[in-house]
Design a protein around this motif. Structure first.
Motif, short mmCIF file in Angstrom:
data_model
loop_
_atom_site.label_atom_id
_atom_site.label_comp_id
_atom_site.label_asym_id
_atom_site.label_seq_id
_atom_site.Cartn_x
_atom_site.Cartn_y
_atom_site.Cartn_z
N SER A 136 0.85 -1.20 0.00
CA SER A 136 0.00 0.00 0.00
C SER A 136 0.88 1.24 0.00
N THR A 137 0.25 2.34 -0.39
CA THR A 137 0.93 3.64 -0.45
C THR A 137 0.03 4.67 0.20
N GLU A 138 0.61 5.55 1.00
CA GLU A 138 -0.18 6.59 1.65
C GLU A 138 0.53 7.93 1.56
N ILE A 139 -0.20 8.94 1.13
CA ILE A 139 0.33 10.30 1.10
C ILE A 139 0.12 10.91 2.48
N ILE A 140 1.16 11.53 3.00
CA ILE A 140 1.08 12.24 4.27
C ILE A 140 1.21 13.72 3.94
N ASP A 141 0.15 14.46 4.21
CA ASP A 141 0.04 15.87 3.83
C ASP A 141 1.34 16.66 3.97
N HIS A 142 1.77 17.26 2.86
CA HIS A 142 2.90 18.20 2.83
C HIS A 142 4.17 17.66 3.47
N THR A 143 4.31 16.30 3.55
CA THR A 143 5.42 15.74 4.29
C THR A 143 6.14 14.61 3.56
N ASN A 157 6.24 -7.28 3.89
CA ASN A 157 6.83 -7.79 5.13
C ASN A 157 6.57 -6.86 6.32
N GLY A 158 5.81 -5.79 6.12
CA GLY A 158 5.45 -4.86 7.20
C GLY A 158 6.36 -3.65 7.32
N THR A 159 7.48 -3.64 6.61
CA THR A 159 8.38 -2.49 6.63
C THR A 159 7.70 -1.30 5.96
N ILE A 160 7.84 -0.14 6.57
CA ILE A 160 7.32 1.09 5.97
C ILE A 160 8.49 1.87 5.40
N TYR A 161 8.47 2.13 4.10
CA TYR A 161 9.50 2.92 3.44
C TYR A 161 8.97 4.34 3.32
N ILE A 213 -4.40 11.48 -5.73
CA ILE A 213 -4.10 10.16 -6.27
C ILE A 213 -2.68 10.22 -6.84
N LEU A 214 -1.85 9.23 -6.47
CA LEU A 214 -0.48 9.16 -7.00
C LEU A 214 -0.49 8.45 -8.34
N VAL A 215 0.22 9.01 -9.30
CA VAL A 215 0.37 8.36 -10.61
C VAL A 215 1.87 8.29 -10.89
N SER A 216 2.38 7.07 -10.96
CA SER A 216 3.81 6.90 -11.24
C SER A 216 4.00 5.92 -12.38
N GLU A 217 5.13 6.03 -13.00
CA GLU A 217 5.48 5.14 -14.11
C GLU A 217 6.82 4.50 -13.77
N PRO A 218 6.79 3.44 -12.95
CA PRO A 218 8.05 2.83 -12.53
C PRO A 218 8.76 2.13 -13.68
N ALA A 233 10.11 1.42 -7.71
CA ALA A 233 9.95 2.84 -7.42
C ALA A 233 11.33 3.31 -6.99
N CYS A 234 11.87 4.32 -7.65
CA CYS A 234 13.26 4.75 -7.39
C CYS A 234 13.35 6.24 -7.09
N ARG A 235 14.45 6.60 -6.48
CA ARG A 235 14.68 7.97 -6.05
C ARG A 235 14.69 8.98 -7.19
N ILE A 236 14.87 8.57 -8.39
CA ILE A 236 14.90 9.53 -9.50
C ILE A 236 13.53 9.70 -10.18
N ASP A 237 12.54 8.93 -9.72
CA ASP A 237 11.22 8.97 -10.35
C ASP A 237 10.47 10.27 -10.03
N ILE A 238 9.65 10.68 -10.99
CA ILE A 238 8.73 11.80 -10.81
C ILE A 238 7.34 11.18 -10.65
N VAL A 239 6.64 11.59 -9.61
CA VAL A 239 5.29 11.09 -9.34
C VAL A 239 4.32 12.24 -9.55
N ARG A 240 3.33 12.01 -10.38
CA ARG A 240 2.31 13.04 -10.62
C ARG A 240 1.19 12.90 -9.59
N LEU A 241 0.57 14.00 -9.26
CA LEU A 241 -0.53 14.03 -8.30
C LEU A 241 -1.79 14.47 -9.03
N ILE A 242 -2.88 13.75 -8.81
CA ILE A 242 -4.17 14.05 -9.42
C ILE A 242 -5.17 14.34 -8.31
N ASP A 243 -5.87 15.46 -8.42
CA ASP A 243 -6.90 15.81 -7.44
C ASP A 243 -8.04 14.80 -7.54
#
Length: 139
Positions: free
Chosen positions: A57-64, A72-76, A91-96, A101-111
């Motif tokens: 799962s993925t969760e956005i944390i406001d402005h953070t 395995n329960g690890t939270i990245y 809504i997160l939109v990524s193209e891995p 999912a890597c540090r150089i990726d750009i993730v788009r945000l959709i309202d």
């Protein structure tokens, strides 16, 4: 009779308005929500990428940050560049690439409401937070 209906509608509106500030006040800040999420966990060495097949799962944390929970329960935790654009209702939109999912990726945000783009963020290192191992049972 009509005056009673108007008073009832007014009372309902007033009750809704009275609870709105309480709800806003009770809402945790992004940093507080993240702290609560990783409470009792130990930070590991940051990694560049996380395999998509491990992300449950993925969760956005406001402005953070963005929190990726692995199977395995690890939270990245990723604190992306442009974190001020993060909204927990987006809504997160990524193209891995290469299934990660890597540090150089750009993730788009959709309202979520309008389905319109609301920004984008650039991923940084992923910091793993794991639960400490349970001590062996005495026995």
């Amino acid at each position: 009779m009509r005056a009673i209906q108007c008073l009832t509608v007014f009372a309902a509106i007033a009750a809704i308005g009275a609870t709105a500030p309480l709800q806003a006040r009770d809402r945790l800040s992004g940093e507080a929500k993240l702290a609560k999420m990783i409470e009792g966990r130990t930070a590991g060495k940051p990694v560049d990428c996380v395999p998509i097949t491990q992300i449950r799962s993925t969760e956005i944390i406001d402005h953070t940050a963005i929190a990726y929970t692995a199977s395995n329960g690890t939270i990245y935790v990723n604190r992306p560049s442009g974190a001020n654009f993060l909204d927990d209702d987006d809504i997160l939109v990524s193209e891995p690439y290469n299934g990660q999912a890597c540090r150089i990726d750009i993730v788009r945000l959709i309202d979520r409401g309008s389905r319109m783009p609301s920004g984008s963020v650039g991923l940084n290192d992923f910091v793993p937070y794991s639960k400490p191992p349970k001590p062996p049972k005495a026995g």
